[in-house]
Motif scaffolding. Structure first.
Motif: not given
Length: 110
Positions: A67-71, A83-84, A90-91
Motif C-alpha cells: 500500500s501507499e499513503s500520502t501525508s 489552512t496553510v 497539496e504542494d
C-alpha cells in the motif's frame, strides 16, 4: 573491597549466566533469521497462488497487500495553521510506500 575486586567477584559468580545469555542471544538471532526466510517464502508462494489468507490448526496467515499513503509530517504546524497546512499538503506531499507482507498468529498447542 575495591571496585575491580567487586567486578571480578561479580563476573566469576555470574559467568555461567552471562554465557547462557550470550548463547541464547545468538540462538534468538539465528531463529529470527530462519523465521524471516520462512515468512518471505510464504509471502512469495501466497502471491504466486493468489492466497489471501489461510487458517489451519497451526497458523492463521493473512497476506497484507502493498500500500501507499500520502501525508505531511507537520503535526504541530497543522494545529496552528490549518489552512496553510492544507495548502502545503497539496504542494509538498510525503509519499510513504509499504511493501507487501504477511501477518502470522501462532496458535497454542493442543
Amino acid at each position: 573491597m575495591t571496585e575491580q575486586n567487586e567486578l571480578t567477584t561479580f563476573e566469576k559468580a555470574y559467568l555461567g549466566q552471562m554465557i547462557s545469555y550470550a548463547s541464547l542471544d545468538q540462538n534468538i538471532k539465528q531463529l529470527a533469521e530462519q523465521q524471516k526466510t520462512i515468512k518471505e517464502e510464504l509471502l512469495k508462494q501466497m502471491g504466486k497462488y493468489d492466497v489471501k489468507s489461510i487458517d489451519n490448526d497451526l497458523l492463521k496467515i493473512t497476506r497484507v497487500q502493498a500500500s501507499e499513503s500520502t501525508s505531511v509530517d507537520l503535526k504541530s504546524f497543522a494545529k496552528k495553521e490549518p489552512t496553510v497546512y492544507a495548502g502545503l499538503l497539496e504542494d509538498y506531499p510525503k509519499v510513504t510506500k509499504r511493501k507487501e507482507s504477511i501477518r502470522i498468529t501462532v496458535k497454542p498447542a493442543k
